[in-house]
Write an enzyme that holds these catalytic residues in place. Sequence first.
Site, PDB file in Angstrom:
ATOM      1  N   ARG A   1       0.833  -1.219   0.000  1.00  0.00           N
ATOM      2  CA  ARG A   1       0.000   0.000   0.000  1.00  0.00           C
ATOM      3  C   ARG A   1       0.872   1.276   0.000  1.00  0.00           C
ATOM      4  O   ARG A   1       0.521   2.292   0.599  1.00  0.00           O
ATOM      5  CB  ARG A   1      -0.953   0.041   1.203  1.00  0.00           C
ATOM      6  CG  ARG A   1      -1.982  -1.065   1.242  1.00  0.00           C
ATOM      7  CD  ARG A   1      -2.970  -0.969   0.093  1.00  0.00           C
ATOM      8  NE  ARG A   1      -4.118  -1.845   0.272  1.00  0.00           N
ATOM      9  CZ  ARG A   1      -4.177  -3.129  -0.078  1.00  0.00           C
ATOM     10  NH1 ARG A   1      -3.127  -3.707  -0.634  1.00  0.00           N
ATOM     11  NH2 ARG A   1      -5.277  -3.831   0.097  1.00  0.00           N
TER      12      ARG A   1
ATOM     13  N   GLU B   1      -4.889   3.455   6.314  1.00  0.00           N
ATOM     14  CA  GLU B   1      -4.613   3.135   4.920  1.00  0.00           C
ATOM     15  C   GLU B   1      -5.275   4.211   4.056  1.00  0.00           C
ATOM     16  O   GLU B   1      -4.805   4.546   2.982  1.00  0.00           O
ATOM     17  CB  GLU B   1      -5.211   1.760   4.627  1.00  0.00           C
ATOM     18  CG  GLU B   1      -4.713   1.110   3.373  1.00  0.00           C
ATOM     19  CD  GLU B   1      -5.783   1.028   2.314  1.00  0.00           C
ATOM     20  OE1 GLU B   1      -5.444   0.710   1.185  1.00  0.00           O
ATOM     21  OE2 GLU B   1      -6.953   1.295   2.609  1.00  0.00           O
TER      22      GLU B   1
ATOM     23  N   SER C   1     -10.738  -0.857   3.405  1.00  0.00           N
ATOM     24  CA  SER C   1      -9.970  -1.043   4.644  1.00  0.00           C
ATOM     25  C   SER C   1      -9.539   0.321   5.171  1.00  0.00           C
ATOM     26  O   SER C   1      -8.941   1.102   4.430  1.00  0.00           O
ATOM     27  CB  SER C   1      -8.705  -1.856   4.376  1.00  0.00           C
ATOM     28  OG  SER C   1      -9.025  -3.108   3.849  1.00  0.00           O
TER      29      SER C   1
HETATM   30  N1  EPU Z   1     -10.833 -10.936  10.273  1.00  0.00           N
HETATM   31  C1  EPU Z   1     -11.388 -10.769  11.526  1.00  0.00           C
HETATM   32  N2  EPU Z   1     -12.553 -10.057  11.642  1.00  0.00           N
HETATM   33  C2  EPU Z   1     -13.196  -9.526  10.576  1.00  0.00           C
HETATM   34  C3  EPU Z   1     -12.653  -9.711   9.297  1.00  0.00           C
HETATM   35  C4  EPU Z   1     -11.461 -10.413   9.152  1.00  0.00           C
HETATM   36  O1  EPU Z   1     -10.854 -11.237  12.508  1.00  0.00           O
HETATM   37  O2  EPU Z   1     -14.225  -8.864  10.773  1.00  0.00           O
HETATM   38  C5  EPU Z   1      -9.539 -11.634  10.155  1.00  0.00           C
HETATM   39  C6  EPU Z   1      -9.666 -13.074   9.757  1.00  0.00           C
HETATM   40  O3  EPU Z   1      -8.736 -13.804  10.501  1.00  0.00           O
HETATM   41  C7  EPU Z   1      -9.270 -13.077   8.299  1.00  0.00           C
HETATM   42  C8  EPU Z   1      -8.236 -11.965   8.261  1.00  0.00           C
HETATM   43  O4  EPU Z   1      -8.735 -11.002   9.193  1.00  0.00           O
HETATM   44  O5  EPU Z   1      -8.721 -14.295   7.918  1.00  0.00           O
HETATM   45  C9  EPU Z   1      -8.045 -11.335   6.904  1.00  0.00           C
HETATM   46  O6  EPU Z   1      -9.281 -10.816   6.422  1.00  0.00           O
HETATM   47  P1  EPU Z   1      -9.490 -10.535   4.847  1.00  0.00           P
HETATM   48  O7  EPU Z   1      -9.173 -11.747   4.062  1.00  0.00           O
HETATM   49  O8  EPU Z   1     -10.827  -9.924   4.648  1.00  0.00           O
HETATM   50  O9  EPU Z   1      -8.345  -9.493   4.489  1.00  0.00           O
HETATM   51  P2  EPU Z   1      -7.819  -8.157   5.201  1.00  0.00           P
HETATM   52  O10 EPU Z   1      -6.398  -8.401   5.564  1.00  0.00           O
HETATM   53  O11 EPU Z   1      -8.710  -7.680   6.280  1.00  0.00           O
HETATM   54  C10 EPU Z   1      -6.881  -7.209   2.958  1.00  0.00           C
HETATM   55  C11 EPU Z   1      -6.886  -5.904   2.217  1.00  0.00           C
HETATM   56  C12 EPU Z   1      -8.209  -5.732   1.482  1.00  0.00           C
HETATM   57  C13 EPU Z   1      -8.386  -6.902   0.508  1.00  0.00           C
HETATM   58  C14 EPU Z   1      -8.359  -8.201   1.330  1.00  0.00           C
HETATM   59  C15 EPU Z   1      -8.457  -9.435   0.452  1.00  0.00           C
HETATM   60  C16 EPU Z   1      -5.480  -4.377   3.501  1.00  0.00           C
HETATM   61  C17 EPU Z   1      -5.433  -3.190   4.402  1.00  0.00           C
HETATM   62  N3  EPU Z   1      -6.683  -4.788   3.142  1.00  0.00           N
HETATM   63  O12 EPU Z   1      -7.864  -7.122   3.967  1.00  0.00           O
HETATM   64  O13 EPU Z   1      -8.138  -4.542   0.731  1.00  0.00           O
HETATM   65  O14 EPU Z   1      -9.600  -6.811  -0.208  1.00  0.00           O
HETATM   66  O15 EPU Z   1      -7.105  -8.278   2.057  1.00  0.00           O
HETATM   67  O16 EPU Z   1      -7.240  -9.683  -0.146  1.00  0.00           O
HETATM   68  O17 EPU Z   1      -4.429  -4.907   3.134  1.00  0.00           O
HETATM   69  C18 EPU Z   1      -8.595  -2.201   0.820  1.00  0.00           C
HETATM   70  O18 EPU Z   1      -7.383  -2.032   0.730  1.00  0.00           O
HETATM   71  O19 EPU Z   1      -9.404  -1.245   0.902  1.00  0.00           O
HETATM   72  C19 EPU Z   1      -9.117  -3.559   0.851  1.00  0.00           C
HETATM   73  C20 EPU Z   1     -10.427  -3.827   1.009  1.00  0.00           C
END
Ligand code: EPU
Length: 332
Positions: free
Chosen positions: A162, A328, A232
């Site tokens: 990012r 972010e 995010s």
């Molecule tokens: N999780 C929780 N609670 C929640 C949601 C998720 O505990 O309410 C935990 C779970 O353990 C899950 C982990 O967080 O396995 C990861 O969640 P997710 O796969 O949704 O990914 P993220 O790390 O929260 C990142 C990007 C997103 C992107 C997703 C999918 C960043 C800041 N965000 O989110 O990007 O869509 O991966 O690859 O890196 C964005 O940048 O705006 C965005 C939406």
Amino acid sequence: MIIKHNVQLKPYNSFRTKALAKLFCEPATLDELIEVIRTHPHEEKLLLGGGFNLFFTKDFDGLVIKPAMEMVETVFEDEQQVEIEVGAGMEWDALVEHCVGRGYAGLENLSLIPSTVGACPVQNIGAYGAEVSEVITRVKAVNLKSGEVEVFSNEECRFGYRESLFKRHPHYAIASVTFRLSKSFTYREKYTDLNRELEGIPNPTLTQVREAVIRTRTRKLPDYHVLPNAGSFFKNPLLTREEKEELQKILPDAPIYNTGGGRFKTSAAYLIDKAGFKGQRRGQVGTYERHSLVVVNHGTEEGREIVSFAREIQQEVKKRFGVTLEPEVQIF
Ligand code: EPU
């Protein structure tokens, strides 16, 4: 090109916060972009893509530039690869659809990300194990200080998680981005959520991957038309080995990904969840009930309310788990 005065920016940011721009323009060609920069040397300038990753807390006393160039040109092609140069104003998912439709692989995991082509390198958009920096070969931008056109190679863009040169030094107006895409495609398992969605499909096609990404995103992330948000809100924190070990003492089940170089990524969503914020609301601002990393706006026009809720989350996560959450989203 028309330069408008006192333009309300509420429709131009997906959080729907209000702010007035003193001046506002939408250059439709590279020449118009250069001209407006050269004729306004003393105005503070803000480049706007789709406004999906920023919001406003106050009026902007300067010139907002929203590039509107939307061309797609093939600049190189052989049997294996194609290189296309795309105008900054094109809507991101329209480009992904265009490429998937032609069998060009490389962007499919980034389906449905709200962005524009010009904004995609700034924060190096990423999802489901892919980052746009993997397929960018060049970025053409106008230097806001000199008015000169500069072309950056992938390496010169200094991409990180990012992050990019354009985010760290915001004095460039990105005019076009060149992508190198592949004409053949084999699905590689990179991300649990997506693998799960594709279970039972032995060799998924580009279209099947795109559809699986769209289904996963739609299920987890709120539509900003219905519930204004900027995706995010915080980055996933990168920890040193010591910080990681400290966190594991408090939260032994916290997700940890070794990113190499002695750094470990943990999940901001998980920390926010464990701090008790999932689905919580303060006045008109809250976190999304299905994804704690997304801050949502239930009806305020004041960016300051969003900032104060975000601070509360940061303080609580720091107090409980010793981890600093960095936004972010960009706040103006
Ligand atoms: N999780 C929780 N609670 C929640 C949601 C998720 O505990 O309410 C935990 C779970 O353990 C899950 C982990 O967080 O396995 C990861 O969640 P997710 O796969 O949704 O990914 P993220 O790390 O929260 C990142 C990007 C997103 C992107 C997703 C999918 C960043 C800041 N965000 O989110 O990007 O869509 O991966 O690859 O890196 C964005 O940048 O705006 C965005 C939406």
